[in-house]
Design a protein around this motif. Structure first.
Motif: not given
Length: 292
Positions: A46-52, A100-104
């Motif tokens: 979903a984030s990849a589509v949004y960024v595109r 969101p960012l990865p958990g770490h």
């Protein structure tokens, strides 16, 4: 009674035209081309589509788009180093780190590292504080879109009773502040509010941003009220597929409300359009120019 459908797609398209015209003026009058840098960490679909989509619409508006796609294993220090470089890059007027960012990775630490003058998402505590105290600020894009859509129905929001269901830093709190600035009487409610249906029924303007599919039912809505549904929830269908629904039970609400945003096609398209506007605003401020 059937509610008027508030067309977010058409409103967003009109706003993007205004942004493109503002960019053209910046180029012709000042020789400035705004630049937006978007950082994506990981492979969230979903984030990849949004960024595109952000990148495409940035270019269509005449701005420069800088996309940084990082592996999911990127360390926090590596991400902070990139943000620092973008802060120092004069070609970059706006910085957005896709959540969101990865958990770490500590999201708060990343947001705090973004230069507040380039924080086009409006998440930095400096911008949040300026908004809360009535000073000029870069404001989260979805809340700005909500207010613009509400104005499609009401040219003047002053004096309206507004109820915001949701208290997140991304939508609930900033949209409440924006509505206060519009001279609304604002109640912030949430999932633990006592007698939430009755609180919602008080609203002339109801903003649903609680993140629960179809939580707000038709009989929670005051007849004739304007409903802005921020929720985007994917739920299963009987055919084994999925569909998008908002936080409002649309089929019930459309028979009661005076005006309502659909999902999809309501608030969603406004977010990127408002991001582009925020980038132009940031660019003008960084160059000592008055806001448009």
């Amino acid at each position: 009674m059937t509610a008027r459908i508030i067309d977010g797609k058409a409103t967003a398209a009109s706003l993007r035209e205004d942004v493109a015209a503002a960019v053209a003026r910046l180029k012709s009058e000042h020789g400035i081309t705004p630049g937006l840098a978007v950082v994506l960490v990981g492979e969230d679909p979903a984030s990849a589509v949004y960024v595109r989509n952000k990148g495409r619409q940035t270019v269509e508006a005449g701005m420069n788009s800088y996309e940084h796609k990082l592996d999911a294993g990127t360390s926090q220090d590596e991400l902070l180093d990139l943000v620092a470089k973008l802060n120092a890059d004069p070609a970059v007027n706006g910085i957005l780190v896709q959540l969101p960012l990865p958990g770490h990775i500590d999201t708060s630490a990343v947001i705090a590292t973004i230069d507040p003058a380039k924080d086009v998402d409006g998440f930095h505590v400096v911008n949040a504080g300026r908004l809360a105290t009535g000073l000029p600020a870069l404001v989260p894009c979805t809340p700005v879109g909500c207010v613009i859509l509400a104005r499609q129905v009401h040219s003047d929001l002053s004096g309206m009773e507004a109820v915001v269901v949701g208290r997140s830093n991304i939508v609930g709190k900033p949209v409440a502040q924006l509505l206060l600035n519009e001279n609304c009487t604002v109640t912030i409610a949430h999932s633990r509010t006592r007698d939430l249906p009755e609180v919602c029924r008080r609203a002339d303007l109801l903003i649903a941003a609680v993140g629960r599919p179809e939580m707000i039912r038709g009989d929670w809505i005051r007849p004739g009220a304007t409903v802005i549904d921020v929720g985007i929830n994917r739920i299963p269908t009987d055919e084994g597929k999925t569909r998008l629904v908002g936080d409002v039970a649309f089929d019930e609400a459309v028979e009661v409300a005076g005006a309502i945003t659909p999902v999809p096609g309501g608030v969603g398209p406004m977010t990127i359009a408002c991001l582009l506007r925020s980038t132009v605003e940031a660019t003008r401020r960084q160059n000592g120019l008055e806001p448009v």
